[in-house]
Design a protein around this motif. Structure first.
Motif, PDB file in Angstrom:
ATOM      1  N   GLY A 123       5.164  -0.204  19.383  1.00  0.00           N
ATOM      2  CA  GLY A 123       6.550  -0.420  18.989  1.00  0.00           C
ATOM      3  C   GLY A 123       7.380  -1.062  20.088  1.00  0.00           C
ATOM      4  N   ARG A 124       7.169  -0.614  21.299  1.00  0.00           N
ATOM      5  CA  ARG A 124       7.920  -1.171  22.434  1.00  0.00           C
ATOM      6  C   ARG A 124       7.555  -2.635  22.667  1.00  0.00           C
ATOM      7  NH1 ARG A 124      11.275   0.368  26.820  1.00  0.00           N
ATOM      8  NH2 ARG A 124      11.774  -1.651  27.717  1.00  0.00           N
ATOM      9  N   LEU A 125       6.263  -2.940  22.592  1.00  0.00           N
ATOM     10  CA  LEU A 125       5.843  -4.336  22.759  1.00  0.00           C
ATOM     11  C   LEU A 125       6.418  -5.219  21.654  1.00  0.00           C
ATOM     12  CD1 LEU A 125       2.150  -3.753  23.858  1.00  0.00           C
ATOM     13  CD2 LEU A 125       3.940  -4.859  25.226  1.00  0.00           C
ATOM     14  N   ARG A 126       6.419  -4.725  20.440  1.00  0.00           N
ATOM     15  CA  ARG A 126       7.018  -5.488  19.324  1.00  0.00           C
ATOM     16  C   ARG A 126       8.505  -5.712  19.573  1.00  0.00           C
ATOM     17  NH1 ARG A 126       3.667  -1.731  15.716  1.00  0.00           N
ATOM     18  NH2 ARG A 126       1.784  -2.971  15.351  1.00  0.00           N
ATOM     19  N   ALA A 127       9.188  -4.680  20.066  1.00  0.00           N
ATOM     20  CA  ALA A 127      10.618  -4.808  20.358  1.00  0.00           C
ATOM     21  C   ALA A 127      10.883  -5.846  21.440  1.00  0.00           C
ATOM     22  CB  ALA A 127      11.184  -3.453  20.785  1.00  0.00           C
ATOM     23  N   GLU A 128       9.897  -6.050  22.313  1.00  0.00           N
ATOM     24  CA  GLU A 128      10.006  -7.052  23.377  1.00  0.00           C
ATOM     25  C   GLU A 128       9.568  -8.436  22.902  1.00  0.00           C
ATOM     26  OE1 GLU A 128      11.302  -6.684  26.453  1.00  0.00           O
ATOM     27  OE2 GLU A 128      11.834  -4.612  25.943  1.00  0.00           O
ATOM     28  N   GLY A 129       9.203  -8.549  21.622  1.00  0.00           N
ATOM     29  CA  GLY A 129       8.871  -9.862  21.059  1.00  0.00           C
ATOM     30  C   GLY A 129       7.401 -10.219  21.009  1.00  0.00           C
ATOM     31  N   TYR A 130       6.523  -9.267  21.295  1.00  0.00           N
ATOM     32  CA  TYR A 130       5.089  -9.532  21.231  1.00  0.00           C
ATOM     33  C   TYR A 130       4.577  -9.374  19.804  1.00  0.00           C
ATOM     34  CZ  TYR A 130       4.781  -9.508  26.299  1.00  0.00           C
ATOM     35  OH  TYR A 130       4.932  -9.816  27.629  1.00  0.00           O
ATOM     36  N   ASP A 131       3.618 -10.196  19.450  1.00  0.00           N
ATOM     37  CA  ASP A 131       2.909 -10.090  18.174  1.00  0.00           C
ATOM     38  C   ASP A 131       1.773  -9.098  18.413  1.00  0.00           C
ATOM     39  OD1 ASP A 131       1.235 -10.384  15.953  1.00  0.00           O
ATOM     40  OD2 ASP A 131       1.415 -12.564  15.913  1.00  0.00           O
ATOM     41  N   VAL A 132       1.916  -7.883  17.875  1.00  0.00           N
ATOM     42  CA  VAL A 132       0.985  -6.796  18.169  1.00  0.00           C
ATOM     43  C   VAL A 132       0.328  -6.283  16.895  1.00  0.00           C
ATOM     44  CG1 VAL A 132       0.782  -4.434  19.050  1.00  0.00           C
ATOM     45  CG2 VAL A 132       2.278  -6.063  20.198  1.00  0.00           C
ATOM     46  N   SER A 133      -0.988  -6.140  16.963  1.00  0.00           N
ATOM     47  CA  SER A 133      -1.752  -5.443  15.931  1.00  0.00           C
ATOM     48  C   SER A 133      -2.371  -4.225  16.616  1.00  0.00           C
ATOM     49  CB  SER A 133      -2.840  -6.355  15.369  1.00  0.00           C
ATOM     50  OG  SER A 133      -3.561  -5.712  14.356  1.00  0.00           O
ATOM     51  N   SER A 134      -2.457  -3.114  15.884  1.00  0.00           N
ATOM     52  CA  SER A 134      -2.928  -1.876  16.485  1.00  0.00           C
ATOM     53  C   SER A 134      -4.101  -1.296  15.708  1.00  0.00           C
ATOM     54  CB  SER A 134      -1.773  -0.861  16.513  1.00  0.00           C
ATOM     55  OG  SER A 134      -2.242   0.417  16.836  1.00  0.00           O
ATOM     56  N   VAL A 135      -5.194  -1.057  16.400  1.00  0.00           N
ATOM     57  CA  VAL A 135      -6.355  -0.421  15.775  1.00  0.00           C
ATOM     58  C   VAL A 135      -5.963   0.968  15.278  1.00  0.00           C
ATOM     59  CG1 VAL A 135      -8.703   0.439  16.160  1.00  0.00           C
ATOM     60  CG2 VAL A 135      -8.001  -1.748  17.149  1.00  0.00           C
ATOM     61  N   LEU A 136      -5.170   1.688  16.050  1.00  0.00           N
ATOM     62  CA  LEU A 136      -4.731   3.034  15.673  1.00  0.00           C
ATOM     63  C   LEU A 136      -3.959   3.017  14.358  1.00  0.00           C
ATOM     64  CD1 LEU A 136      -4.402   6.050  16.436  1.00  0.00           C
ATOM     65  CD2 LEU A 136      -2.285   5.384  17.610  1.00  0.00           C
ATOM     66  N   GLU A 137      -3.107   2.037  14.171  1.00  0.00           N
ATOM     67  CA  GLU A 137      -2.258   1.978  12.982  1.00  0.00           C
ATOM     68  C   GLU A 137      -2.971   1.434  11.745  1.00  0.00           C
ATOM     69  OE1 GLU A 137       1.858   1.158  15.481  1.00  0.00           O
ATOM     70  OE2 GLU A 137       1.006  -0.445  14.286  1.00  0.00           O
ATOM     71  N   VAL A 138      -3.902   0.516  11.946  1.00  0.00           N
ATOM     72  CA  VAL A 138      -4.457  -0.199  10.794  1.00  0.00           C
ATOM     73  C   VAL A 138      -5.974  -0.048  10.636  1.00  0.00           C
ATOM     74  CG1 VAL A 138      -4.591  -2.457   9.671  1.00  0.00           C
ATOM     75  CG2 VAL A 138      -2.602  -1.907  11.049  1.00  0.00           C
ATOM     76  N   LEU A 167      -4.033  -7.182  20.541  1.00  0.00           N
ATOM     77  CA  LEU A 167      -4.662  -6.168  19.708  1.00  0.00           C
ATOM     78  C   LEU A 167      -4.811  -4.936  20.589  1.00  0.00           C
ATOM     79  CD1 LEU A 167      -6.075  -5.155  17.152  1.00  0.00           C
ATOM     80  CD2 LEU A 167      -8.200  -6.154  18.042  1.00  0.00           C
ATOM     81  N   LEU A 168      -4.152  -3.851  20.206  1.00  0.00           N
ATOM     82  CA  LEU A 168      -4.216  -2.612  20.983  1.00  0.00           C
ATOM     83  C   LEU A 168      -5.336  -1.743  20.452  1.00  0.00           C
ATOM     84  CD1 LEU A 168      -0.420  -1.712  21.230  1.00  0.00           C
ATOM     85  CD2 LEU A 168      -1.775  -3.233  22.681  1.00  0.00           C
ATOM     86  N   ASP A 169      -6.191  -1.277  21.352  1.00  0.00           N
ATOM     87  CA  ASP A 169      -7.277  -0.393  20.978  1.00  0.00           C
ATOM     88  C   ASP A 169      -6.710   0.928  20.458  1.00  0.00           C
ATOM     89  OD1 ASP A 169      -9.888   0.524  20.649  1.00  0.00           O
ATOM     90  OD2 ASP A 169     -10.104   1.149  22.739  1.00  0.00           O
ATOM     91  N   GLU A 170      -7.557   1.693  19.813  1.00  0.00           N
ATOM     92  CA  GLU A 170      -7.172   2.944  19.166  1.00  0.00           C
ATOM     93  C   GLU A 170      -6.568   3.959  20.135  1.00  0.00           C
ATOM     94  OE1 GLU A 170      -9.106   5.502  15.593  1.00  0.00           O
ATOM     95  OE2 GLU A 170     -10.476   4.733  17.110  1.00  0.00           O
ATOM     96  N   ASN A 171      -6.905   3.861  21.406  1.00  0.00           N
ATOM     97  CA  ASN A 171      -6.418   4.838  22.376  1.00  0.00           C
ATOM     98  C   ASN A 171      -5.043   4.501  22.942  1.00  0.00           C
ATOM     99  OD1 ASN A 171      -7.163   2.730  24.039  1.00  0.00           O
ATOM    100  ND2 ASN A 171      -8.985   3.742  24.813  1.00  0.00           N
ATOM    101  N   ILE A 172      -4.410   3.451  22.436  1.00  0.00           N
ATOM    102  CA  ILE A 172      -3.050   3.103  22.842  1.00  0.00           C
ATOM    103  C   ILE A 172      -2.119   3.441  21.691  1.00  0.00           C
ATOM    104  CG2 ILE A 172      -1.495   1.259  23.543  1.00  0.00           C
ATOM    105  CD1 ILE A 172      -3.892  -0.094  24.871  1.00  0.00           C
TER     106      ILE A 172
END
Length: 79
Positions: free
Chosen positions: A18-33, A7-12
């Motif tokens: 996107g890069r982490l997702r491209a590397e295969g990580y399951d990422v949720s983003s406070v900034l995006e959602v 889970l990436l904080d709003e300041n990331i």
């Protein structure tokens, strides 16, 4: 290697997400959602979704170390 859920904080930014997702990580983003969510609620969301929180600010340290807020894990990124 098992990649942790993050889970990436709003300041990331979205580029990092996107890069982490491209590397295969399951990422949720406070900034995006969840933009504008309080830190305590962010930690609770990370617990609920079993994600490690990645953040640029030290505010989470106060919640975890001084107020004993539960967490799955936190990565503090210092630039």
């Amino acid at each position: 290697m098992i990649k942790p859920k993050l889970l990436l904080d709003e300041n990331i930014g979205s580029l990092v997400a996107g890069r982490l997702r491209a590397e295969g990580y399951d990422v949720s983003s406070v900034l995006e959602v969840f933009r504008g969510m309080r830190d305590r609620d962010i930690l609770n969301l990370a617990i609920k979704e079993e994600r490690i929180l990645a953040a640029l600010d030290k505010d989470f340290g106060n919640l975890i170390f001084h107020l004993s807020q539960k967490h799955v894990g936190v990565i503090l990124i210092e630039l």
